[in-house]
Design a protein around this motif. Structure first.
Motif, PDB file in Angstrom:
ATOM      1  N   UNK A   2     -91.035 118.682 -28.537  1.00  0.00           N
ATOM      2  CA  UNK A   2     -91.341 119.873 -27.739  1.00  0.00           C
ATOM      3  C   UNK A   2     -90.166 120.196 -26.822  1.00  0.00           C
ATOM      4  N   UNK A   3     -90.176 121.415 -26.294  1.00  0.00           N
ATOM      5  CA  UNK A   3     -89.077 121.833 -25.418  1.00  0.00           C
ATOM      6  C   UNK A   3     -88.945 120.882 -24.241  1.00  0.00           C
ATOM      7  N   UNK A   4     -87.712 120.443 -23.950  1.00  0.00           N
ATOM      8  CA  UNK A   4     -87.536 119.515 -22.844  1.00  0.00           C
ATOM      9  C   UNK A   4     -87.897 120.146 -21.510  1.00  0.00           C
ATOM     10  N   UNK A   5     -88.272 119.317 -20.587  1.00  0.00           N
ATOM     11  CA  UNK A   5     -88.687 119.813 -19.278  1.00  0.00           C
ATOM     12  C   UNK A   5     -87.517 120.346 -18.480  1.00  0.00           C
ATOM     13  N   UNK A   6     -87.804 121.232 -17.572  1.00  0.00           N
ATOM     14  CA  UNK A   6     -86.749 121.791 -16.730  1.00  0.00           C
ATOM     15  C   UNK A   6     -86.559 120.899 -15.514  1.00  0.00           C
ATOM     16  N   UNK A   7     -85.293 120.637 -15.168  1.00  0.00           N
ATOM     17  CA  UNK A   7     -85.000 119.815 -14.001  1.00  0.00           C
ATOM     18  C   UNK A   7     -84.805 120.682 -12.786  1.00  0.00           C
ATOM     19  N   UNK A   8     -85.310 120.255 -11.687  1.00  0.00           N
ATOM     20  CA  UNK A   8     -84.876 120.894 -10.446  1.00  0.00           C
ATOM     21  C   UNK A   8     -84.876 119.838  -9.353  1.00  0.00           C
ATOM     22  N   UNK A   9     -83.849 119.918  -8.527  1.00  0.00           N
ATOM     23  CA  UNK A   9     -83.714 118.932  -7.465  1.00  0.00           C
ATOM     24  C   UNK A   9     -84.568 119.359  -6.286  1.00  0.00           C
ATOM     25  N   UNK A  85     -84.630 112.113 -20.852  1.00  0.00           N
ATOM     26  CA  UNK A  85     -83.473 111.252 -21.141  1.00  0.00           C
ATOM     27  C   UNK A  85     -82.652 111.869 -22.275  1.00  0.00           C
ATOM     28  N   UNK A  86     -83.344 112.499 -23.232  1.00  0.00           N
ATOM     29  CA  UNK A  86     -82.634 113.168 -24.329  1.00  0.00           C
ATOM     30  C   UNK A  86     -81.886 114.381 -23.774  1.00  0.00           C
ATOM     31  N   UNK A  87     -82.598 115.153 -22.952  1.00  0.00           N
ATOM     32  CA  UNK A  87     -82.013 116.359 -22.351  1.00  0.00           C
ATOM     33  C   UNK A  87     -80.740 116.033 -21.574  1.00  0.00           C
ATOM     34  N   UNK A  88     -80.784 114.913 -20.857  1.00  0.00           N
ATOM     35  CA  UNK A  88     -79.637 114.526 -20.021  1.00  0.00           C
ATOM     36  C   UNK A  88     -78.614 113.680 -20.771  1.00  0.00           C
ATOM     37  N   UNK A  89     -78.974 113.303 -22.020  1.00  0.00           N
ATOM     38  CA  UNK A  89     -78.128 112.428 -22.832  1.00  0.00           C
ATOM     39  C   UNK A  89     -77.824 111.114 -22.103  1.00  0.00           C
ATOM     40  N   UNK A  90     -78.871 110.546 -21.541  1.00  0.00           N
ATOM     41  CA  UNK A  90     -78.744 109.226 -20.898  1.00  0.00           C
ATOM     42  C   UNK A  90     -79.824 108.319 -21.490  1.00  0.00           C
TER      43      UNK A  90
END
Ligand SMILES: Cc1cc2nc3c(=O)[nH]c(=O)nc-3n(C[C@H](O)[C@H](O)[C@H](O)COP(=O)(O)OP(=O)(O)OC[C@H]3O[C@@H](n4cnc5c(N)ncnc54)[C@H](O)[C@@H]3O)c2cc1C
Length: 339
Positions: A2-9, A85-90
Motif C-alpha cells: 500500500x502507499x507509504x505513510x506520509x512523514x511529518x515532523x 523503513x522502505x520509504x526512507x530506505x533504512x
C-alpha cells in the motif's frame, strides 16, 4: 504494498509522547525530551522518537541512539513502520527485550521497532495464541501455574515470545519449537503469512526465520500444551537451578556462544577449563559463575564486548580447534539487510 505513510515532523525537540501514545509502554520515562516524528498510513497514526538510547533496551545496557524508535502494540502499526523503513530506505530492526542482542555504541541508522504486541487468547484444550511482544518468562510461569506442561523452561528466559520463536530459545532439554503449532509473521512487503510448525525446520537455537532472505516480523504464535500436575514444581526447580548456576544479578545476555555439539563439552566448561573465567576487556568480563555468560559493567562499550568475544574464540580455537559461533546477535549500525 500500500502507499507509504506520509512523514511529518512534530514539535521537534519536545516530548509530545504523552499526547500521542494510546497505551502505557516501555519506551522510557516521561520526562525525557526527545524529538518526535509521526507517520500516518492505513488510517493509523504511529509515533516515532528520535535518538532513543538502545542501551536502555538491552539487558547488557550497551548501545547508542536509534535514528527512529517506535513502540508497536498492534500488527497493523508494524506494517506502517515497515512501510516507512522502505520509504526512507533504512533498515528496520524488531526488538523484543534485547536479551540476546548487542547494539553498537554508534547506535542504529534505521528504525528500531520495540515489540509490545501482547495479545493473549485461550483457544481451549491447552492451545494458546500469544502476541509476539508478550514476555516469554511470564507466559511460562502463567501456563505452568495453571497446570499446563511444555513451557516450564520459558520461566527463566527474559525475552519476548517473538524473540523465543525467532531464536528457538530453549533450556532443560525443552525448546520453543517443541510446543509450537504455527507462527504468524509479516514479510518485508507488509504481507501476513502463517507458517505451520510441521512445514518448518527448527534446530538448536535456529528457526527458519533466521534464514529467510529478507527480514520478517513474528507477530504471534500458537502453542499446544498438555495437562500436568507437576508443571508448577518443575518451574520452581528450574528457577532454583538458574539461581545457583547463572549470574542473574549482573548484566548479561545469557549464553553468548552456541554449544558446539558433536560430542564436544559445553562452551561454559571449555571457557572455565582454559582458565578464562574472570577474563576482562575494558568493561566486559567473563562471569565467575558461568563461563558462557559475559558481563557488562557500567561504562562497558560494545567494542569491549566484541573484543572479549574474539579473544575467547581465538583461545578456544587454538586450544581445541573448535570454531565457536555466537548465539547473541550483534546489530551493526547499518543493520543486516537493506530493503
Ligand atoms: C539471564 C538470561 C538468561 C537467558 N537464558 C536463556 C536460556 O535459558 N535459553 C535461551 O535460549 N536463551 C536464553 N537467554 C537469551 C534470550 O533471553 C533469548 O534468546 C530470548 O529468546 C531473546 O528474546 P528477546 O525478545 O529479548 O530478543 P531480542 O534480544 O530483542 O532479539 C534477538 C533477535 O531476535 C529478533 N527478534 C526478536 N523479536 C522478533 C520478532 N517478533 N520477529 C522477528 N525477529 C525478532 C531480533 O531482531 C534479534 O535478531 C537468556 C538471556 C538472559 C539475559
Amino acid at each position: 504494498m500500500a502507499a507509504p505513510g506520509a512523514w511529518r515532523t512534530m514539535r521537534e525537540g519536545k516530548d509530545v509522547r504523552a499526547g500521542n501514545r494510546r497505551r502505557t509502554g516501555r519506551s522510557g520515562g516521561r520526562t525525557t525530551r526527545l524529538a518526535v516524528v509521526q507517520a500516518e498510513a492505513r488510517g493509523r497514526s504511529v509515533v516515532f522518537q528520535q535518538g532513543v538510547m538502545l542501551s536502555k533496551h538491552s539487558t547488557w545496557g550497551i548501545g547508542g541512539p536509534a535514528m527512529l524508535f517506535v513502540e508497536i502494540f498492534e500488527p497493523e502499526d508494524m506494517v506502517v513502520a515497515l512501510e516507512e523503513s522502505v520509504q526512507r530506505d533504512v533498515p528496520l530492526f524488531v526488538l523484543g527485550r534485547g536479551s540476546n542482542c548487542l547494539f553498537d555504541d554508534r547506535g542504529f541508522e534505521g528504525i528500531v521497532a520495540l515489540n509490545n504486541m501482547s495479545q493473549y487468547q485461550d483457544l481451549g484444550e491447552g492451545r494458546f495464541r500469544v502476541g509476539s511482544g508478550r514476555r516469554f518468562d511470564h507466559l511460562g510461569v502463567k501456563t505452568s501455574k495453571e497446570g499446563w506442561t511444555g513451557l516450564e523452561f520459558a520461566a527463566g528466559i527474559p525475552g519476548t515470545v517473538g524473540g523465543a520463536v525467532y531464536m528457538n530459545a530453549g533450556a532443560n532439554q525443552q525448546q520453543t519449537s517443541d510446543v509450537l503449532v504455527e507462527v504468524e509473521y509479516l514479510d518485508s512487503q507488509g504481507k501476513f503469512h502463517t507458517l505451520k510448525k510441521d512445514q518448518a525446520k527448527f534446530g538448536y537455537r535456529m528457526s527458519p526465520f533466521q534464514e529467510m532472505p529478507q527480514p520478517i516480523v513474528v507477530t504471534s504464535a500458537v502453542f499446544q500444551l498438555r495437562k500436568s500436575d507437576k508443571s508448577r514444581a518443575r518451574v520452581m526447580e528450574y528457577m532454583d537451578r538458574r539461581r545457583q548456576t547463572q549470574p542473574l544479578h549482573e548484566k548479561s545476555a545469557g549464553c553468548v556462544f552456541r554449544n558446539p555439539g558433536e560430542g564436544h563439552p559445553p562452551v561454559g566448561y571449555l571457557i572455565e577449563h582454559l582458565g578464562m573465567k574472570g577474563l576482562v576487556v575494558g568493561g566486559a568480563s567473563v562471569s565467575h559463575v558461568h563461563g558462557n555468560f559475559l558481563i557488562s559493567k557500567d561504562g562497558c562499550q560494545c567494542s569491549d564486548m566484541l573484543q572479549l568475544i574474539e579473544d575467547i574464540k581465538s583461545r578456544i580455537k587454538e586450544a581445541t580447534g573448535i570454531d565457536l559461533e555466537e548465539e547473541i546477535h550483534y546489530v551493526p549500525p547499518q543493520g543486516f539487510h537493506r530493503q
